[in-house]
Design an enzyme around this catalytic site. Structure first.
Site, short mmCIF file in Angstrom:
data_model
loop_
_atom_site.label_atom_id
_atom_site.label_comp_id
_atom_site.label_asym_id
_atom_site.label_seq_id
_atom_site.Cartn_x
_atom_site.Cartn_y
_atom_site.Cartn_z
N ARG A 76 -3.79 6.33 0.70
CA ARG A 76 -4.36 7.59 1.21
C ARG A 76 -3.49 8.36 2.19
NH1 ARG A 76 -9.65 4.38 2.59
NH2 ARG A 76 -7.93 2.89 2.78
N ASP B 212 -6.52 -3.24 -7.53
CA ASP B 212 -7.03 -3.87 -6.32
C ASP B 212 -7.26 -5.35 -6.59
OD1 ASP B 212 -8.10 -3.01 -3.51
OD2 ASP B 212 -9.38 -4.62 -4.23
N TYR C 121 -14.02 -12.91 0.24
CA TYR C 121 -14.77 -11.68 -0.06
C TYR C 121 -16.03 -11.98 -0.85
CZ TYR C 121 -11.30 -8.35 1.68
OH TYR C 121 -10.48 -7.61 2.48
N ARG D 123 0.82 -1.22 0.00
CA ARG D 123 0.00 0.00 0.00
C ARG D 123 0.85 1.26 0.00
NH1 ARG D 123 -5.71 -0.67 1.75
NH2 ARG D 123 -6.23 -2.52 0.56
N ARG E 251 -6.68 11.14 -6.46
CA ARG E 251 -7.92 10.40 -6.19
C ARG E 251 -9.15 11.25 -6.47
NH1 ARG E 251 -11.85 7.96 -4.96
NH2 ARG E 251 -12.22 6.41 -3.35
O1 CP3 Z 1 0.11 -1.96 -2.44
C1 CP3 Z 1 -0.18 -1.06 -3.24
O2 CP3 Z 1 0.13 0.14 -3.08
C2 CP3 Z 1 -0.87 -1.43 -4.55
C3 CP3 Z 1 -2.28 -1.28 -4.63
C4 CP3 Z 1 -3.20 -2.18 -3.82
C5 CP3 Z 1 -4.45 -1.74 -3.27
N1 CP3 Z 1 -5.09 -2.81 -2.73
C6 CP3 Z 1 -4.94 -0.36 -3.33
C7 CP3 Z 1 -6.11 0.04 -2.52
C8 CP3 Z 1 -3.09 -3.55 -3.53
C9 CP3 Z 1 -1.95 -4.48 -3.82
C10 CP3 Z 1 -4.30 -3.93 -2.85
C11 CP3 Z 1 -4.59 -5.30 -2.43
C12 CP3 Z 1 -5.78 -5.57 -1.62
N2 CP3 Z 1 -7.05 -5.06 -1.77
C13 CP3 Z 1 -5.82 -6.53 -0.60
C14 CP3 Z 1 -4.66 -7.40 -0.16
C15 CP3 Z 1 -3.70 -6.67 0.70
C16 CP3 Z 1 -4.24 -6.22 2.02
O3 CP3 Z 1 -4.31 -4.99 2.20
O4 CP3 Z 1 -4.54 -7.07 2.87
C17 CP3 Z 1 -7.12 -6.55 -0.07
C18 CP3 Z 1 -7.63 -7.43 1.05
C19 CP3 Z 1 -7.89 -5.61 -0.83
C20 CP3 Z 1 -9.34 -5.34 -0.69
C21 CP3 Z 1 -9.64 -3.93 -0.35
N3 CP3 Z 1 -9.29 -2.84 -1.12
C22 CP3 Z 1 -10.36 -3.45 0.76
C23 CP3 Z 1 -10.92 -4.31 1.87
C24 CP3 Z 1 -10.43 -2.06 0.64
C25 CP3 Z 1 -11.19 -1.11 1.53
C26 CP3 Z 1 -10.46 -0.84 2.78
C27 CP3 Z 1 -9.52 0.29 2.58
O5 CP3 Z 1 -8.31 0.12 2.88
O6 CP3 Z 1 -10.00 1.33 2.16
C28 CP3 Z 1 -9.70 -1.69 -0.53
C29 CP3 Z 1 -9.50 -0.32 -1.06
C30 CP3 Z 1 -8.13 0.08 -1.53
N4 CP3 Z 1 -7.25 -0.69 -2.22
C31 CP3 Z 1 -7.55 1.38 -1.35
C32 CP3 Z 1 -6.29 1.35 -1.98
C33 CP3 Z 1 -5.29 2.47 -2.11
C34 CP3 Z 1 -8.23 2.58 -0.69
C35 CP3 Z 1 -9.34 3.06 -1.55
C36 CP3 Z 1 -9.48 4.55 -1.70
O7 CP3 Z 1 -8.55 5.26 -2.14
O8 CP3 Z 1 -10.59 5.03 -1.41
#
Ligand code: CP3
Length: 334
Positions: free
Chosen positions: A26, A72, A141, A22, A35
């Protein structure tokens, strides 16, 4: 060859490489600015121009050693027929048709992902990590329909209908192989499988699931010579079964002592281990904790380690502290 690929391939290093899960998120003001240009999160991921800019941000802002594709894990579910939405309040919301009505995965349905990979490769000399969710985490999920603390639905399926559990894992595993293959063909230098929810499984359930992970690793190994990284939370009690799998590297959380991982994975790469909440501590603590970990690794090996956290950066973390962590790792010479 880049420091990151050298580390994964076991070549001598002058220092350990660093990237952070990540890393484009944010907590970063530059991310929050970009964003604003997208309607919602999925729109953000599927807009190639924006996804390229976000992927590149951590190179400029943090000076890390590898980029990770901005997308994602839920993105490739749409071509299977699963509806995915991101609610700003509840996180992801999913709706899947009955298993027998799923479509066979067609990478063309998410062509923007591969176009993002190609364009990032043209814009940066850093290695690019492609990724996919692992079948269990994706299945968790899908069956839950939203996020959860313990993902009971997929565990219920495991006990009540073992055949359907395996059918679900098979369908997702086939998708993962095709999806990662297309990312590698587009230029990804390494790929990481995210099994963030592995730790809701019992060791027995995990063991019965591992053939699906092996199918993915074998499928990719037969076609490409690109390092495969398996990230799983719950390393502390699942590592014995996990480390039997033919991945090149394992990204571990903080539940497994680094010494155990290094010992059990002699000849293979280890990634991660630092508890991300260290980043809420005063600067001196962040530095000390990172150096302590680096010293333990350096005592065992001078390659086959990639610095990372045990899980992703959180939105409320401070950019300056993240930078301090990255600089600390970069200043630790071997
Ligand atoms: O690592 C990176 O920078 C690359 C991008 C990336 C994102 N998600 C961006 C993201 C990667 C590799 C993921 C993987 C991901 N997504 C996982 C596995 C890794 C982990 O964190 O456990 C999982 C479980 C998800 C599912 C997911 N995506 C959820 C549950 C959520 C909502 C919760 C949250 O953190 O907001 C997301 C959203 C998400 N994925 C965001 C980002 C930058 C935030 C969304 C936003 O900008 O509004």
């Amino acid at each position: 060859m880049s420091l990151f690929l050298k580390a994964l391939r076991g070549e001598p290093l002058e220092r350990f490489p660093v990237w952070l899960m990540r890393q484009a998120g944010r907590y970063m003001p530059q991310y929050r600015e970009l964003r604003k240009r997208a309607k919602d999160f999925l729109d953000f991921c599927s807009n190639v121009e924006l996804a390229v800019e976000v992927t590149l941000l951590p190179e400029k802002v943090l000076g890390i050693d590898a980029l990770i594709l901005f997308s994602d894990i839920l993105v490739p579910l749409k071509p299977l027929g699963v509806e995915v939405k991101f609610s700003p309040f509840e996180g992801p919301l999913l709706k899947a048709p009955p298993l027998d009505e799923w479509k066979e995965f067609d990478p063309k349905g998410v062509g923007f992902v591969f176009e993002t990979v190609r364009r990032v490769k043209r814009r940066s000399n850093l290695p690019l990590i492609g990724f996919s969710g692992a079948p269990f985490t994706l299945g968790a999920y899908i069956l839950e329909g939203k996020t959860s603390k313990d993902f009971k639905e997929i565990r219920k399926l495991f006990y009540s209908d073992r055949k359907r559990f395996h059918l679900l894992m098979e369908k997702l595993s086939r998708m993962v192989v095709e999806y990662l293959s297309a990312q590698i063909e587009a230029g990804a230098d390494a790929v990481q499988l995210f099994d963030s929810w592995a730790y809701v499984m019992s060791p027995e359930m995990f063991k019965e699931y591992t053939p699906h992970l092996k199918f993915i690793a074998d499928g990719l190994k037969a076609r490409f010579d690109v390092p495969l990284i398996y990230f799983f939370r719950g390393s502390g009690f699942l590592y014995k079964e996990a480390f039997k799998l033919p991945f090149d590297a394992f990204s571990i959380d903080w539940s497994l002592p680094i010494e155990v991982a290094l010992k059990e994975l002699s000849g293979r790469a280890v990634q991660g281990n630092l508890d991300p909440t260290v980043l809420y501590a005063p600067d001196e603590v962040i530095k000390n904790e990172a150096i302590k970990l680096l010293q333990k690794v350096a005592k065992d090996r001078k390659t086959l380690y990639v610095f990372n956290l045990g899980h992703g950066l959180a939105p409320d973390m401070e950019l300056n502290k993240v930078k301090l962590l990255v600089d600390t790792v970069k200043n630790f010479s071997l």
